[in-house]
Write a protein that holds these residues in place. Structure first.
Motif, PDB file in Angstrom:
ATOM      1  N   GLY A 292       3.032 -21.826 -24.094  1.00  0.00           N
ATOM      2  CA  GLY A 292       2.929 -21.775 -22.639  1.00  0.00           C
ATOM      3  C   GLY A 292       4.160 -21.140 -22.036  1.00  0.00           C
ATOM      4  O   GLY A 292       4.268 -19.919 -21.955  1.00  0.00           O
ATOM      5  N   TYR A 293       5.111 -21.961 -21.609  1.00  0.00           N
ATOM      6  CA  TYR A 293       6.360 -21.427 -21.080  1.00  0.00           C
ATOM      7  C   TYR A 293       7.213 -20.901 -22.229  1.00  0.00           C
ATOM      8  O   TYR A 293       7.003 -21.219 -23.378  1.00  0.00           O
ATOM      9  CB  TYR A 293       7.116 -22.513 -20.315  1.00  0.00           C
ATOM     10  N   GLY A 294       8.214 -20.090 -21.893  1.00  0.00           N
ATOM     11  CA  GLY A 294       9.074 -19.509 -22.907  1.00  0.00           C
ATOM     12  C   GLY A 294       9.526 -18.129 -22.492  1.00  0.00           C
ATOM     13  O   GLY A 294       9.182 -17.616 -21.420  1.00  0.00           O
ATOM     14  N   PHE A 295      10.337 -17.505 -23.360  1.00  0.00           N
ATOM     15  CA  PHE A 295      10.917 -16.215 -23.023  1.00  0.00           C
ATOM     16  C   PHE A 295       9.850 -15.176 -22.661  1.00  0.00           C
ATOM     17  O   PHE A 295       9.988 -14.441 -21.684  1.00  0.00           O
ATOM     18  CB  PHE A 295      11.749 -15.693 -24.207  1.00  0.00           C
ATOM     19  N   VAL A 296       8.790 -15.141 -23.426  1.00  0.00           N
ATOM     20  CA  VAL A 296       7.765 -14.111 -23.217  1.00  0.00           C
ATOM     21  C   VAL A 296       7.105 -14.276 -21.861  1.00  0.00           C
ATOM     22  O   VAL A 296       7.026 -13.332 -21.056  1.00  0.00           O
ATOM     23  CB  VAL A 296       6.718 -14.157 -24.348  1.00  0.00           C
ATOM     24  N   ASN A 297       6.615 -15.469 -21.566  1.00  0.00           N
ATOM     25  CA  ASN A 297       5.908 -15.686 -20.311  1.00  0.00           C
ATOM     26  C   ASN A 297       6.842 -15.627 -19.117  1.00  0.00           C
ATOM     27  O   ASN A 297       6.426 -15.203 -18.033  1.00  0.00           O
ATOM     28  CB  ASN A 297       5.191 -17.034 -20.362  1.00  0.00           C
ATOM     29  N   ASP A 298       8.083 -16.046 -19.279  1.00  0.00           N
ATOM     30  CA  ASP A 298       9.037 -15.930 -18.180  1.00  0.00           C
ATOM     31  C   ASP A 298       9.240 -14.470 -17.799  1.00  0.00           C
ATOM     32  O   ASP A 298       9.239 -14.116 -16.606  1.00  0.00           O
ATOM     33  CB  ASP A 298      10.382 -16.550 -18.582  1.00  0.00           C
ATOM     34  N   LEU A 299       9.408 -13.621 -18.814  1.00  0.00           N
ATOM     35  CA  LEU A 299       9.584 -12.195 -18.531  1.00  0.00           C
ATOM     36  C   LEU A 299       8.319 -11.590 -17.918  1.00  0.00           C
ATOM     37  O   LEU A 299       8.397 -10.716 -17.042  1.00  0.00           O
ATOM     38  CB  LEU A 299       9.950 -11.459 -19.816  1.00  0.00           C
ATOM     39  N   PRO A 309      -0.996 -15.947  -8.484  1.00  0.00           N
ATOM     40  CA  PRO A 309      -1.548 -15.849  -7.129  1.00  0.00           C
ATOM     41  C   PRO A 309      -0.436 -15.814  -6.093  1.00  0.00           C
ATOM     42  O   PRO A 309       0.613 -16.453  -6.265  1.00  0.00           O
ATOM     43  CB  PRO A 309      -2.400 -17.122  -7.001  1.00  0.00           C
ATOM     44  N   PRO A 310      -0.612 -15.072  -5.004  1.00  0.00           N
ATOM     45  CA  PRO A 310       0.467 -14.952  -4.005  1.00  0.00           C
ATOM     46  C   PRO A 310       0.936 -16.281  -3.453  1.00  0.00           C
ATOM     47  O   PRO A 310       2.117 -16.436  -3.123  1.00  0.00           O
ATOM     48  CB  PRO A 310      -0.179 -14.088  -2.909  1.00  0.00           C
ATOM     49  N   ALA A 311       0.043 -17.269  -3.358  1.00  0.00           N
ATOM     50  CA  ALA A 311       0.445 -18.565  -2.799  1.00  0.00           C
ATOM     51  C   ALA A 311       1.456 -19.290  -3.673  1.00  0.00           C
ATOM     52  O   ALA A 311       2.218 -20.124  -3.175  1.00  0.00           O
ATOM     53  CB  ALA A 311      -0.798 -19.438  -2.593  1.00  0.00           C
ATOM     54  N   PHE A 312       1.475 -19.005  -4.970  1.00  0.00           N
ATOM     55  CA  PHE A 312       2.380 -19.685  -5.898  1.00  0.00           C
ATOM     56  C   PHE A 312       3.448 -18.748  -6.450  1.00  0.00           C
ATOM     57  O   PHE A 312       4.148 -19.106  -7.399  1.00  0.00           O
ATOM     58  CB  PHE A 312       1.597 -20.286  -7.065  1.00  0.00           C
ATOM     59  N   ALA A 313       3.574 -17.546  -5.878  1.00  0.00           N
ATOM     60  CA  ALA A 313       4.464 -16.541  -6.458  1.00  0.00           C
ATOM     61  C   ALA A 313       5.917 -16.996  -6.443  1.00  0.00           C
ATOM     62  O   ALA A 313       6.621 -16.903  -7.453  1.00  0.00           O
ATOM     63  CB  ALA A 313       4.311 -15.215  -5.715  1.00  0.00           C
ATOM     64  N   ASP A 314       6.385 -17.505  -5.305  1.00  0.00           N
ATOM     65  CA  ASP A 314       7.802 -17.904  -5.211  1.00  0.00           C
ATOM     66  C   ASP A 314       8.119 -19.052  -6.166  1.00  0.00           C
ATOM     67  O   ASP A 314       9.151 -19.040  -6.850  1.00  0.00           O
ATOM     68  CB  ASP A 314       8.123 -18.311  -3.775  1.00  0.00           C
ATOM     69  N   LEU A 315       7.234 -20.051  -6.223  1.00  0.00           N
ATOM     70  CA  LEU A 315       7.470 -21.186  -7.124  1.00  0.00           C
ATOM     71  C   LEU A 315       7.440 -20.739  -8.583  1.00  0.00           C
ATOM     72  O   LEU A 315       8.276 -21.168  -9.389  1.00  0.00           O
ATOM     73  CB  LEU A 315       6.409 -22.259  -6.884  1.00  0.00           C
ATOM     74  N   ALA A 316       6.492 -19.879  -8.926  1.00  0.00           N
ATOM     75  CA  ALA A 316       6.384 -19.420 -10.312  1.00  0.00           C
ATOM     76  C   ALA A 316       7.609 -18.605 -10.721  1.00  0.00           C
ATOM     77  O   ALA A 316       8.130 -18.756 -11.837  1.00  0.00           O
ATOM     78  CB  ALA A 316       5.115 -18.591 -10.491  1.00  0.00           C
ATOM     79  N   ARG A 317       8.103 -17.747  -9.832  1.00  0.00           N
ATOM     80  CA  ARG A 317       9.283 -16.948 -10.162  1.00  0.00           C
ATOM     81  C   ARG A 317      10.521 -17.838 -10.302  1.00  0.00           C
ATOM     82  O   ARG A 317      11.364 -17.614 -11.171  1.00  0.00           O
ATOM     83  CB  ARG A 317       9.508 -15.881  -9.092  1.00  0.00           C
TER      84      ARG A 317
END
Length: 371
Positions: A292-299, A309-317
């Motif tokens: 799930g999370y990790g270097f690959v998905n973070d990048l 989705p735009p509604a969660f973009a700031d939180l996800a970044r």
């Protein structure tokens, strides 16, 4: 006087730079890891030769986009170079267990192994990213790609750590006057590192269980789970206390792996090794991004905003950035510490078993100190 100093410096330089490694014999697990790594590099070289014949950049079945292809004036030459690097990497892996590899200086082969492991890590990350980790892309081919990349990364980790351990100079001290016994004077830094990581994890979870919020908002979790954490929901608090208990178990296991206690029985030794290897595998996979999370998905999140989705973009970044600089390196360090500590514990237990067998077979000689 000056000539003597120069000769001494030259002699020290020759012993340090040109002295052969002469590693200790490798076990079955290490030889299997070397075989897997060598086969993987030869397969990679064959794939690159195939793409060189076709004059394309990329891998069979997944060529690079046209925009990338246009950046190479001679794709065949670039792929031929990659194929040669694969062959060289296969030779480096084989050198750790072959007789001809014992003539190579230790520092030289360790540098090559470190570089190969870094490149293999990047290759595994690219493989996982190309496979796609979403449920919509999780087909049979994607699973095989992820498993293959993960197995290659694990094989390179095992053979690199093993070569480092098998070539490290150990102290020799006599036990009974004339019978020397080789004992490692290397401090169990890996076990202590696992203890420190367990302690930090348990302390953070204890703070959360008592109502604190240290690094809670920076934890990469789905939005609903994150809200449960911030509300200190009863289910989340129970999980915190369970994590504290698990951290205590990890701290105790790390102390046992460090050799602070007397030798264990076969069952306890097997349980320790099984738990340490399982922790190593899970944490390294978590750090890379296979879970799930990790270097690959973070990048991926940081470089491709369309994935969220735009509604969660700031939180996800925000979560991806914190995971990239804090959580993934932490889990990678934690996992590597478990793996190295387990490898050292296994070698020490095997050496202790051999010494006990000798004393049981020749009790009079062992007690009198004569060979």
């Amino acid at each position: 006087m000056t000539v003597d100093v120069v000769d001494a410096c030259v002699g020290l330089l020759r012993r340090t730079v040109f002295r052969p490694a002469r590693p200790a014999p490798a076990g079955l697990v290490v030889r299997l890891a070397v075989g897997l790594a060598t086969a993987g590099m030869l397969v990679y070289a064959g794939q690159k030769v195939y793409m060189a014949v076709r004059g394309e950049i990329g891998m069979p079945g997944s060529p690079a986009p046209d925009s990338v292809q246009a950046q190479f004036t001679d794709a065949a030459f670039a792929q031929a170079v990659n194929a040669s690097l694969g062959v060289v990497a296969a030779l480096v892996a084989s050198a750790t267990v072959m007789r001809w590899g014992s003539r190579i200086p230790r520092w030289m082969l360790l540098c090559a192994l470190a570089l190969a492991f870094v490149m293999q890590s990047l290759g595994a990350a690219i493989t996982v990213r190309r496979a796609g980790l979403g449920p919509a892309h999780l087909g049979g081919g994607a699973v095989l790609d992820v498993l293959w990349g993960g197995s290659q990364l694990a094989a390179w980790l095992v053979l690199t750590v093993s070569y480092f351990a098998r070539t490290r100079r150990t102290g020799i001290r006599p036990t009974n006057g004339s019978a020397p016994a080789a004992t490692s004077r290397v401090r169990p830094a890996a076990a202590y590192g696992a203890f420190a990581c367990s302690l930090a994890y348990g302390a953070m979870k204890l703070d959360w269980a008592w109502g604190g919020e240290f690094l809670m908002r920076q934890t990469p979790l789905p939005r609903a789970a994150g809200e449960d954490l911030l509300r200190h929901a009863s289910g989340a608090v129970v999980q915190h206390w369970a994590s504290v208990a698990l951290a205590l178990v990890g701290m105790a296991a790390a102390l046992h792996l460090s050799g602070r206690f007397r030798p264990h029985g076969k069952v306890r030794r097997g349980a320790l090794l099984m738990g340490a290897w399982a922790g190593c595998a899970l944490m390294v996979l978590r750090a890379v991004g296979a879970l799930g999370y990790g270097f690959v998905n973070d990048l991926r999140v940081l470089t491709d905003p369309a994935l969220v989705p735009p509604a969660f973009a700031d939180l996800a970044r925000s979560h991806a950035l914190w995971d990239l600089v804090l959580w993934s390196p932490y889990w990678l360090l934690f996992g590597v510490c478990w793996g190295v500590a387990a490898l050292r514990y296994r070698r020490r237990a095997a050496a202790g078993g051999n010494s006990a067998a000798v004393e049981a077979r020749y009790p009079q000689e062992a007690s009198s100190g004569t060979a």
